[in-house]
Structure formats: structure tokens, C-alpha cells
Design an enzyme around this catalytic site. Structure first.
Site, mmCIF file in Angstrom:
data_model
loop_
_atom_site.group_PDB
_atom_site.id
_atom_site.type_symbol
_atom_site.label_atom_id
_atom_site.label_comp_id
_atom_site.label_asym_id
_atom_site.label_seq_id
_atom_site.Cartn_x
_atom_site.Cartn_y
_atom_site.Cartn_z
ATOM 1 N N LYS B 61 -13.723 6.511 -3.874
ATOM 2 C CA LYS B 61 -12.742 6.387 -4.937
ATOM 3 C C LYS B 61 -11.675 7.478 -4.710
ATOM 4 C CE LYS B 61 -10.861 5.340 -8.798
ATOM 5 N NZ LYS B 61 -10.243 4.025 -8.984
ATOM 6 N N ASN B 86 -6.395 -4.729 -12.396
ATOM 7 C CA ASN B 86 -7.018 -3.515 -12.915
ATOM 8 C C ASN B 86 -6.013 -2.429 -13.211
ATOM 9 O OD1 ASN B 86 -7.394 -0.815 -11.219
ATOM 10 N ND2 ASN B 86 -7.104 -2.488 -9.780
ATOM 11 N N GLY B 89 -6.662 3.598 -14.026
ATOM 12 C CA GLY B 89 -5.983 4.868 -14.283
ATOM 13 C C GLY B 89 -6.522 5.989 -13.421
ATOM 14 N N CYS B 143 -1.152 3.629 -5.625
ATOM 15 C CA CYS B 143 -1.725 3.088 -6.857
ATOM 16 C C CYS B 143 -0.573 2.666 -7.766
ATOM 17 C CB CYS B 143 -2.571 4.136 -7.567
ATOM 18 S SG CYS B 143 -3.110 3.566 -9.175
ATOM 19 N N GLY B 256 -6.729 -6.067 1.271
ATOM 20 C CA GLY B 256 -6.070 -6.997 0.358
ATOM 21 C C GLY B 256 -6.525 -8.416 0.615
HETATM 22 C C1 FMN Z 1 -11.018 -1.584 -9.885
HETATM 23 C C2 FMN Z 1 -10.172 -1.163 -8.723
HETATM 24 C C3 FMN Z 1 -10.032 0.190 -8.463
HETATM 25 C C4 FMN Z 1 -9.267 0.636 -7.389
HETATM 26 N N1 FMN Z 1 -9.155 1.958 -7.154
HETATM 27 C C5 FMN Z 1 -8.451 2.396 -6.068
HETATM 28 C C6 FMN Z 1 -8.353 3.771 -5.770
HETATM 29 O O1 FMN Z 1 -8.904 4.636 -6.455
HETATM 30 N N2 FMN Z 1 -7.663 4.142 -4.676
HETATM 31 C C7 FMN Z 1 -7.051 3.239 -3.863
HETATM 32 O O2 FMN Z 1 -6.460 3.636 -2.854
HETATM 33 N N3 FMN Z 1 -7.122 1.925 -4.120
HETATM 34 C C8 FMN Z 1 -7.801 1.473 -5.202
HETATM 35 N N4 FMN Z 1 -7.880 0.130 -5.464
HETATM 36 C C9 FMN Z 1 -7.210 -0.818 -4.561
HETATM 37 C C10 FMN Z 1 -8.171 -1.340 -3.506
HETATM 38 O O3 FMN Z 1 -8.633 -0.317 -2.668
HETATM 39 C C11 FMN Z 1 -7.498 -2.394 -2.636
HETATM 40 O O4 FMN Z 1 -6.369 -1.833 -2.006
HETATM 41 C C12 FMN Z 1 -7.069 -3.619 -3.403
HETATM 42 O O5 FMN Z 1 -8.040 -3.992 -4.338
HETATM 43 C C13 FMN Z 1 -6.775 -4.800 -2.506
HETATM 44 O O6 FMN Z 1 -7.910 -5.209 -1.789
HETATM 45 P P1 FMN Z 1 -8.846 -6.448 -2.236
HETATM 46 O O7 FMN Z 1 -7.940 -7.615 -2.443
HETATM 47 O O8 FMN Z 1 -9.818 -6.627 -1.132
HETATM 48 O O9 FMN Z 1 -9.494 -6.030 -3.494
HETATM 49 C C14 FMN Z 1 -8.630 -0.323 -6.551
HETATM 50 C C15 FMN Z 1 -8.776 -1.694 -6.829
HETATM 51 C C16 FMN Z 1 -9.542 -2.122 -7.892
HETATM 52 C C17 FMN Z 1 -9.676 -3.599 -8.165
#
Ligand code: FMN
Ligand code: FES
Lengths: 274, 318
Positions: B61, B86, B89, B143, B256
Site C-alpha cells: 500500500k 475507490n 484517501g 493517486c 490497469g
Molecule cells: C482500493 C484501491 C486502493 C488503491 N490504493 C493505491 C495506492 O495506495 N497506491 C497506488 O499507487 N495505487 C493504488 N490503487 C491503484 C491500483 O494500484 C491500480 O493502479 C489500479 O487499481 C488499476 O489496476 P486494476 O485495474 O488492476 O485494479 C488502488 C486501487 C484501489 C481499487
């Protein structure tokens, strides 16, 4: 039509039951929730306020379900203050449920406060399969005892016993649920003990039951952000309460060193139960 | 199990290791499936479980200097079975608690994701983690739902340069910079990061998005606006991976909407050295790492490739 349980469903509060001066039950129509397993939970959205994980409460009308909430923090209080006709959002039910072993003949349920919610849903299954059931309801004092009559009703078709304990002795047996439990397991044979309530209590139950070689199933409660296994806010050891639980068996519980002692706060830091 | 079976299994496992192992940006991983930041990323016990389930590496995280509680719920909503919104925060336990959490790590390939708002915070963060057993850092500059952190930083190329440079001065471990689709062209952010000494890029983060409940008319997320993840953002991720690897020439981890082995292969053909899994874990569960590895393995066999790195960027010639 297949409901996508992940999609938010808006439901209307149709009935409110005053359980104690700080506990209320809210009933609404929702087919998916009405079919929930005992131990499953909903993520309940209180518009413009919070979203909370809530165990699915039973309701006597077909296609209906309910949630029972004690007012405490901001989120639970905003739910508590809702009125008939107002809307809530629900998604789920999520998580696993209590299991009834094939050869079970006699079981014990131990719960305190809103922890009784999943146990009542379980009681209905036990009732229909005619399994001898002992339910211990624990509370601090008489005014905080609720669901006693309902529990008796849930178990009316099977051999049952409902025992109430209060810490101050103002009602039922004076003392803790675990004391009543210890007495009962000393004289009768139980195949499984089911529990939901404060984690310290559940830990004590696990320890006592394990010493007597009785398997335990406990439904755990954790702060939850997602409810669907991605945020880890509900984690205990390498398990996720929302996905791997809420119900865990003795073996798993014994392997979780945090059980009864620690939980994660909103930031993810480990905190100790008081 | 008979001795021969055990031997056979070991042979298979080592064959898999050889075909799937990747080497890029100063990191050597047993396979190219990586846990994306923000998914289950706070618990050492969970990291062990994920590693057993075949994750090639784990990104934590995003960790800040002090703990962050994050927004009030609803913080994560599912739009259907394959896309999520999401606004957590950036809730995280903070550098002190998290360095304690992973202090006893001996062999798990963990990357620590870092987040902050100025170049002053990153050296402080690196000092907390650099002596631990971690394989590198991912700097979250993307973010989309926290003011003064994330994409607001990533949109400012000069600040990106200062942050990456400051971090570079304090560590020799690999640094990946996670970019998103904000107001500044992703290519210019990637190339600034490269100039400042980054070893690689992670592309992409979630995209600013919103959902409104039509019964009540109320935005569902407590923060109203959040980040969209999952299947709908995959084509954007593929485009970013393709352009960054082709035009900037730096290793990229694709992130992504990677949901199955086909998505993983597509991302690697676009130029990705590895893929990060996030939303798929909510939809398909933790077995996704293994399932995707198995799928890639079979694809490589059909294409007569000896190692997965042979397919990286094959689409560039078109
Ligand atoms: C609940 C949640 C929390 C996330 N927290 C972070 C984070 O702390 N740092 C970060 O770089 N990306 C964060 N992301 C983004 C993910 O790492 C990722 O880039 C994004 O979800 C796209 O990938 P996916 O389509 O496989 O989910 C978060 C995504 C979600 C859904
Ligand atoms: S509540 Fe998010 S993982 Fe369980």
C-alpha cells in the site's frame, strides 16, 4: 433474474423495532438479503454518512431481512436515527456462514449483544433440522437483554433451552456467558459450539471448548472498507474476515495469534482490544 | 507422493521458473505477475500467503511519513463484477508501523510504495526502509483523489523531477515511478522521471471518476470523486505502456484492468516487463496469480518461446 450482489441496492425501511434503549432493528424488503446464510453480512450504506458491515438479521416476512444496530460511533448512530420510509443502500450478502456438521445432535450457541444476530439465523436452521439447541445470551444488565423471546420462537420446533446471563445478576443467571457454558459442558455433551460477540469472550470460549475437545465456529467482526477482499482493513493474520470469514473454525482460530487481542484501525495499524 | 513424482514436480516448477522469470529495472522476479499497490498491501502475513499463491512480487500500500486514516466509507464501490471505484484517501499505517510490519522479511520480493507531497518527505521514507529486505520502491505520483498528493504531484513535471532525484540520492535500490492519466502528458512525466534517475515506470493508476445513486441522487463515495479501476481502463493502460516503452525507452510494469493471461500477454506485447494485478483479485480471488502464470506458460509453449521476456514489446514493430 440473477442479482449482482456487488451492485448497490436501495431499500426502504419498513419497520423499526426498539430492542433496548440503544439497540434498534430495521426491516426492509430485499430478496438476496432474506436468503443470506447465518454469519453472512451486508455492507449497509447510510446515504451521506457511512457504510457499515452488518450481519443479516432475520425477519418473519418472506423476502424481508433486517439489520440490528447499537448506537455507538457516528456511523452506527446515523443508522440508528433512521426512520420508517427512509432509504438505505445494501450490497452483499458477503462472506461464509456457520456450518452444521452432518452428525450433529446437540449444539450450543453463545452470544452477546448484536452478536446474537447471526446466531438467530442459525437457530432457524437448527430448528428445521430438529437439532437439540442450547442458546446462552449474555448481557451486562437486564435492560440490555434482547432477542430472548424471539430466540425461543426461532427454536420452537426442536428441543431447546435458552439461558440468559447478566453480569450484575439483575436477570437470569449472574455472571458471564463463559461461566454458564462451562457448567453446561461439564454435564452435557455438545457436538459444536457456535459463537458471536465480543472477541475476548469468543477467545475464552475457544480456549474452554478446546480443553474439552469441542469444536468451535466463531463469527468475527472487523472494521471493513470494501467487504470484497481487496483492502485488508479486515485482516486477521493471513485471513480476511470479509472473504475467508466471517466464520472460522477452531483450527483456524487457534492459528491466528491476533484473535481476541488485536485488530487493525482505519489506517491499518495494529491495535489492542481493551 | 512417490519420489519420481516429486522429482517430476520439481522439474516442472523449475521449468516454469525459467520460462517465466523476468529481469528488468534492476529486479529479478520468478514470474511477471505482481500485486498492485493498495490491494491487501499492509500485512506481512497476507504477503506470505500471496507469495505462496505465486505472486512474482508484491507492492505495498502507498506509505506516507505519518499514518493516514483515509476517508469515511463508502470508500470502495463495485460498479459491476469487473470495475471498481475507490476513494480510500491513501489510508495507510505510516512509515514507522509499516517498517515494523515488514522488518522480519527475509525472502519475499516486496516493493514499498511511497507517497508524499514534497521532495523532502521521500528521503525520510527511504531512510525507514532502505536497510530492510526489500527489492525496490514504487513512487505513487498518480493517486487521483487526494489533494496535494498523487496526481496533483504527478501533473507537475518539475516536482516529479525533484522528488525522483531526491529519492535517487538516498538509495541504490530500483525506483519505479507510478504514473496516471492526469492533465500532463504521461510521456513527458515518464521521461522526466527517467532523466531524474528512475529505473522504471508503473502505468497506470486509477482514473478520476464518479458514481451517483439514481434513487437518492447522492454520490455514492463519501469523497464523491474517486478512481476507476478494472476492465474499463485496460485499453488506456495498454496505450500508455506501448507509448512509454516505445518513445521513452524505460522498463514498464503494466497496471490497469489486467484480468486474465490474455490481458497479461497483450500488455507484454505492448512493452510491459511485468503486469500488476489489482481489481481482478476482487472479482476472481487470490488464485489469479497462478491462473495467469499458467496461461502465459501455455501461450509461450504454443509460440515456441523459451522465456517470457522474448515477447516483451513485440508489438512495437507494428
Ligand atoms: C482500493 C484501491 C486502493 C488503491 N490504493 C493505491 C495506492 O495506495 N497506491 C497506488 O499507487 N495505487 C493504488 N490503487 C491503484 C491500483 O494500484 C491500480 O493502479 C489500479 O487499481 C488499476 O489496476 P486494476 O485495474 O488492476 O485494479 C488502488 C486501487 C484501489 C481499487
Ligand atoms: S473489508 Fe476489505 S478486504 Fe475485507
Amino acid at each position: 433474474m440473477h442479482t449482482n450482489i456487488n451492485r448497490l441496492r436501495i431499500v426502504k425501511i419498513e419497520k423499526i423495532v426498539e430492542e433496548t434503549p440503544t439497540v434498534r432493528t430495521f426491516a426492509f424488503k430485499d430478496v438476496a438479503s432474506s436468503n443470506a446464510g447465518a454469519g453472512q453480512f451486508l455492507m449497509v450504506w447510510i446515504p451521506q454518512a457511512e457504510e457499515l458491515p452488518m450481519s443479516v438479521m432475520i425477519w418473519h416476512e418472506k423476502f424481508y431481512a433486517a439489520v440490528t444496530v447499537r448506537k455507538k460511533g457516528y456511523g452506527s448512530t446515523s443508522l440508528y436515527n433512521k426512520r420508517v420510509g427512509e432509504s438505505l443502500g445494501v450490497r452483499g450478502p458477503y462472506g461464509n456462514s456457520f456450518e452444521i456438521p452432518k452428525n450433529a445432535r446437540k449444539v450450543m450457541l453463545v452470544g452477546g449483544g448484536t452478536g446474537l444476530v447471526p446466531l438467530l439465523r442459525l437457530a432457524i436452521h437448527l430448528n428445521s433440522t430438529r437439532i437439540d439447541t442450547t442458546l446462552i445470551i449474555g448481557a451486562k444488565t437486564h435492560s440490555e437483554v434482547f432477542f430472548e423471546k424471539l430466540a425461543v420462537k426461532c427454536l420452537e420446533d426442536t428441543n431447546h433451552q435458552v439461558v440468559v446471563t447478566t453480569e450484575d445478576g439483575s436477570y437470569g443467571i449472574k455472571g458471564q456467558t463463559t461461566e454458564a457454558m462451562l457448567k453446561l459442558i461439564g454435564t452435557e455433551r455438545f457436538d459444536t459450539i457456535y459463537t458471536c460477540g465480543p472477541e475476548g469472550m469468543m477467545k475464552k470460549i475457544l480456549d474452554l471448548a478446546s480443553a474439552s475437545l469441542i469444536p468451535v465456529q466463531a463469527s468475527l467482526e472487523r472494521y471493513m472498507k470494501c467487504g470484497i477482499g481487496i483492502c485488508a482493513s479486515c485482516c486477521i493474520g493471513d485471513k480476511l474476515v470479509c472473504k475467508d470469514g466471517t466464520v472460522f473454525d477452531s483450527e483456524t482460530l487457534s492459528s491466528l495469534s491476533e484473535f481476541g487481542l488485536e485488530y487493525r484501525d482505519k489506517s491499518g495499524r495494529k491495535c489492542k482490544y481493551l | 507422493m512417490f519420489a519420481e513424482d516429486a522429482l517430476e514436480l520439481r522439474r516442472e516448477q523449475s521449468a516454469e521458473r525459467n520460462t517465466l522469470s523476468v529481469n528488468f529495472g534492476g529486479m529479478c522476479l520468478r514470474n511477471p505477475t505482481i500485486l498492485a499497490s493498495g490491494f491487501l498491501g499492509i500485512s506481512m502475513d497476507l504477503f506470505r500467503r500471496l507469495y505462496k499463491l505465486n505472486a512474482g512480487a508484491i507492492v505495498s500500500k502507498s506509505i506516507s511519513c505519518s499514518p493516514i486514516e483515509g476517508y469515511r466509507n463508502p470508500t470502495i464501490v463495485s460498479l459491476d463484477y469487473s470495475s471498481y471505484l475507490n476513494a480510500v484517501g491513501l489510508a495507510n499505517p505510516g512509515a514507522d508501523a509499516f517498517s515494523e510490519e515488514i522488518r522480519e522479511n527475509d525472502n519475499l520480493p516486496i516493493m514499498v510504495s511511497l507517497v508524499g507531497s514534497s521532495e523532502k518527505e521521500f528521503p525520510i521514507l527511504v531512510k525507514k526502509f532502505d536497510r530492510l529486505n526489500i527489492i525496490g520502491y514504487e513512487i505513487n505520483l498518480s493517486c487521483p483523489h487526494v489533494a496535494k498528493m498523487g496526481i496533483e504531484v504527478g501533473d507537475d513535471p518539475e516536482l516529479v523531477y525533484r522528488i525522483v532525484k531526491a529519492t535517487r540520492l538516498h538509495t541504490t535500490k530500483p525506483i519505479f515511478v507510478k504514473v496516471g492519466v492526469g492533465n500532463t502528458d504521461v510521456l513527458s512525466v515518464a521521461s522526466v522521471a527517467k532523466d531524474a534517475g528512475a529505473d522504471g515506470i508503473t502505468a497506470i493508476n486509477t482514473l478520476r471518476a464518479m458514481a451517483i445513486d439514481i434513487d437518492t441522487g447522492i454520490p455514492v463515495l463519501a469523497n464523491k470523486i474517486g478512481g476507476l479501476s478494472g476492465k474499463p481502463i485496460k485499453p488506456l493502460a495498454i496505450r500508455c505502456v506501448y507509448e512509454i516503452t516505445k518513445k521513452v525507452g524505460i522498463p514498464v510494469m503494466a497496471c490497469g484492468g489486467i484480468f486474465d493471461w490474455e490481458d497479461a500477454v497483450e500488455a507484454m506485447l505492448a512493452g510491459a516487463s511485468a503486469v500488476q494485478l489489482g481489481s481482478v483479485l476482487a472479482t476472481e480471488g487470490l488464485s489469479s496469480f497462478h491462473a495467469i502464470c499458467t496461461g502465459i506458460q501455455a501461450y509461450l509453449k504454443r509460440k515456441n518461446a523459451k522465456n517470457v521476456m522474448e515477447i516483451i514489446g513485440l508489438a512495437h514493430k507494428y
